[in-house]
Design an enzyme around this catalytic site. Structure first.
Site, PDB file in Angstrom:
ATOM      1  N   ARG A 197      27.484  32.299  46.033  1.00 37.22           N
ATOM      2  CA  ARG A 197      28.282  31.709  44.941  1.00 37.22           C
ATOM      3  C   ARG A 197      28.116  32.634  43.746  1.00 37.22           C
ATOM      4  O   ARG A 197      27.007  32.807  43.229  1.00 37.22           O
ATOM      5  CB  ARG A 197      27.786  30.297  44.620  1.00 37.22           C
ATOM      6  CG  ARG A 197      28.447  29.705  43.396  1.00 37.22           C
ATOM      7  CD  ARG A 197      28.250  28.212  43.280  1.00 37.22           C
ATOM      8  NE  ARG A 197      29.126  27.505  44.195  1.00 37.22           N
ATOM      9  CZ  ARG A 197      29.402  26.195  44.112  1.00 37.22           C
ATOM     10  NH1 ARG A 197      28.871  25.465  43.147  1.00 37.22           N
ATOM     11  NH2 ARG A 197      30.220  25.620  44.974  1.00 37.22           N
TER      12      ARG A 197
ATOM     13  N   HIS B  13      37.612  29.497  46.766  1.00 39.09           N
ATOM     14  CA  HIS B  13      36.594  28.583  47.303  1.00 39.09           C
ATOM     15  C   HIS B  13      37.037  28.182  48.718  1.00 39.09           C
ATOM     16  O   HIS B  13      37.464  27.051  48.958  1.00 39.09           O
ATOM     17  CB  HIS B  13      36.481  27.360  46.385  1.00 39.09           C
ATOM     18  CG  HIS B  13      35.223  26.564  46.552  1.00 39.09           C
ATOM     19  ND1 HIS B  13      34.239  26.892  47.469  1.00 39.09           N
ATOM     20  CD2 HIS B  13      34.770  25.450  45.907  1.00 39.09           C
ATOM     21  CE1 HIS B  13      33.254  26.013  47.378  1.00 39.09           C
ATOM     22  NE2 HIS B  13      33.542  25.132  46.449  1.00 39.09           N
TER      23      HIS B  13
ATOM     24  N   ASP C  53      41.063  19.238  39.947  1.00 42.53           N
ATOM     25  CA  ASP C  53      39.726  19.845  39.893  1.00 42.53           C
ATOM     26  C   ASP C  53      39.292  19.730  38.438  1.00 42.53           C
ATOM     27  O   ASP C  53      40.106  19.400  37.562  1.00 42.53           O
ATOM     28  CB  ASP C  53      39.848  21.319  40.349  1.00 42.53           C
ATOM     29  CG  ASP C  53      38.527  22.077  40.345  1.00 42.53           C
ATOM     30  OD1 ASP C  53      37.459  21.445  40.272  1.00 42.53           O
ATOM     31  OD2 ASP C  53      38.572  23.324  40.423  1.00 42.53           O
TER      32      ASP C  53
ATOM     33  N   CYS D 285      37.446  18.109  44.453  1.00 40.37           N
ATOM     34  CA  CYS D 285      36.304  18.756  45.116  1.00 40.37           C
ATOM     35  C   CYS D 285      34.964  18.289  44.567  1.00 40.37           C
ATOM     36  O   CYS D 285      33.954  18.443  45.232  1.00 40.37           O
ATOM     37  CB  CYS D 285      36.437  20.271  45.010  1.00 40.37           C
ATOM     38  SG  CYS D 285      36.361  20.879  43.313  1.00 40.37           S
TER      39      CYS D 285
HETATM   40  N1   CP Z   1      32.789  21.147  45.346  1.00 41.83           N
HETATM   41  C1   CP Z   1      31.726  21.934  45.228  1.00 41.83           C
HETATM   42  O1   CP Z   1      31.739  23.124  45.567  1.00 41.83           O
HETATM   43  O2   CP Z   1      30.640  21.303  44.703  1.00 41.83           O
HETATM   44  P1   CP Z   1      29.267  21.953  44.282  1.00 41.83           P
HETATM   45  O3   CP Z   1      29.509  22.752  43.027  1.00 41.83           O
HETATM   46  O4   CP Z   1      28.351  20.788  44.030  1.00 41.83           O
HETATM   47  O5   CP Z   1      28.772  22.838  45.379  1.00 41.83           O
HETATM   48  N1  NVA Z   2      36.761  25.092  39.578  1.00 42.72           N
HETATM   49  C1  NVA Z   2      35.393  24.648  39.659  1.00 42.72           C
HETATM   50  C2  NVA Z   2      35.038  24.266  41.049  1.00 42.72           C
HETATM   51  C3  NVA Z   2      33.646  23.745  41.246  1.00 42.72           C
HETATM   52  C4  NVA Z   2      33.327  23.394  42.661  1.00 42.72           C
HETATM   53  C5  NVA Z   2      34.474  25.716  39.133  1.00 42.72           C
HETATM   54  O1  NVA Z   2      34.755  26.907  39.347  1.00 42.72           O
HETATM   55  O2  NVA Z   2      33.478  25.392  38.486  1.00 42.72           O
END
Ligand code: CP
Ligand code: NVA
Length: 321
Positions: free
Chosen positions: A121, A148, A242, A282
């Site tokens: 990540r 993602h 989101d 999400c």
């Molecule tokens: N939806 C998602 O990726 O959640 P987290 O940030 O908790 O991993």
């Molecule tokens: N768009 C959000 C998604 C988190 C799972 C972010 O990038 O923080």
């Protein structure tokens, strides 16, 4: 070699040949490979005990680099690795030398000598690309500022569970046109769904992503972008949003919340959707993008969607590692 389903489960023969491949974006998967992973995820959900017994990832180790926070992605991945018989190493931003004392290149090469795969990540998509290029092991994007893919797999699994199919389903994306939106757009294009993406001006999805999605879709009409949430949601079966403030955008919060006025998914907006619509998010969720009566209402499938993060990541890990 002809392999039947029983042999496949016994010997772990990889029918789709995903072994050793990275998943940096859904561009990396063909529609048949997505279909295969969804079927694998469904099987994991149904027969979880069988996988725990078979331990197909015995002896495999996954390095998990997290430069941002996570609940679902971290816990689903660690759980899946444990249940499949492998081992996951959490490498948070304060745990390893990366970014403070050591370059991404050196980290990639060193990790590649230890682990069977890397899940990362990161902020820049180029970071997962570098990890994949230099580590020599499969790399799974666990969220970048651009994509993602694991989330999109769980989302389409959830849509299929609730609506029985993907092909021809109308989906409205209301909100920011960034990472999660990009991946869901690619999923829609590959799986024959129609997506209308409504964002405030200045927050549209990336032109390149839309261009690619229109090229690979059966018809470019499957992918629509606008700044009109009512138009996007009208008669739609699936409503998705989101967070308005993605991780790393905290300083822009006040300005963004103002610009996203009118894009909150609430009872005033969902009254335009199909009467049997489902709502996805999400998570984590904030009150500015969706009201309590929608996210905790009878149309919401957000917790099935969260659970499906486990089943889909298990399918990916089992097949690429
Ligand atoms: N939806 C998602 O990726 O959640 P987290 O940030 O908790 O991993
Ligand atoms: N768009 C959000 C998604 C988190 C799972 C972010 O990038 O923080």
């Amino acid at each position: 070699m002809v392999v039947n389903k029983a042999e496949y489960y016994l010997y772990g023969v990889n029918l789709m040949n995903l072994k050793g491949r990275s998943l940096l974006s859904l561009k990396d998967l063909t529609p048949s490979e997505i279909r295969f992973l969804l079927d694998e995820a469904k099987d994991f959900k149904k027969n979880r005990l069988k996988y725990i017994e078979l331990q197909p990832l015995k002896g495999k180790t996954l390095g998990m680099i997290f430069q941002k926070r996570s609940t679902r992605t971290r816990v689903s991945t660690e759980t899946a690795m444990a249940e499949l018989g492998g081992h996951a190493l959490f490498l948070g931003k304060d745990d390893i030398q990366l970014g403070v004392n050591e370059s991404l290149y050196d980290t990639a090469v060193v990790l590649g000598r230890f682990v069977s795969g890397i899940l990362a990540r990161v902020f820049d998509q180029s970071d997962v690309e570098t990890l994949a290029k230099e580590s020599g092991v499969p790399v799974i994007n666990a969220l970048s500022n651009s994509f993602h893919p694991l989330q999109a797999l769980a989302d389409i699994m959830t849509i299929e569970e609730h609506l029985g199919k993907l092909e021809g389903i109308n989906l409205a994306w209301i909100g920011d046109g960034n990472n999660v939106c990009h991946s869901l757009t690619l999923a829609a294009a590959k799986m024959g769904m129609n997506i209308h993406i409504a964002t405030p001006k200045g927050y549209e999805p990336d032109d390149e992503v839309i261009k690619y999605a229109k090229e690979i879709a059966k018809s470019p009409k499957q992918i629509i972008t606008s700044n009109n949430p009512i138009k996007a949601i009208t008669s739609t079966k699936v409503v998705v949003t989101d967070t308005f403030i993605s991780m790393g955008q905290e300083k822009e919060a006040e300005e963004k919340i103002k610009k996203f006025e009118g894009f909150r998914v609430d009872l005033d907006l969902v009254k335009y959707a199909d009467p049997n619509f489902i709502f996805l998010h999400c998570l984590p969720r904030h009150k500015e993008e969706v009201s309590d009566d929608v996210i905790y209402g009878s149309h919401s499938v957000v917790f099935d969607e969260a659970e499906n993060r486990l089943h889909t990541v298990a399918a990916v890990l089992k097949n690429v590692l």
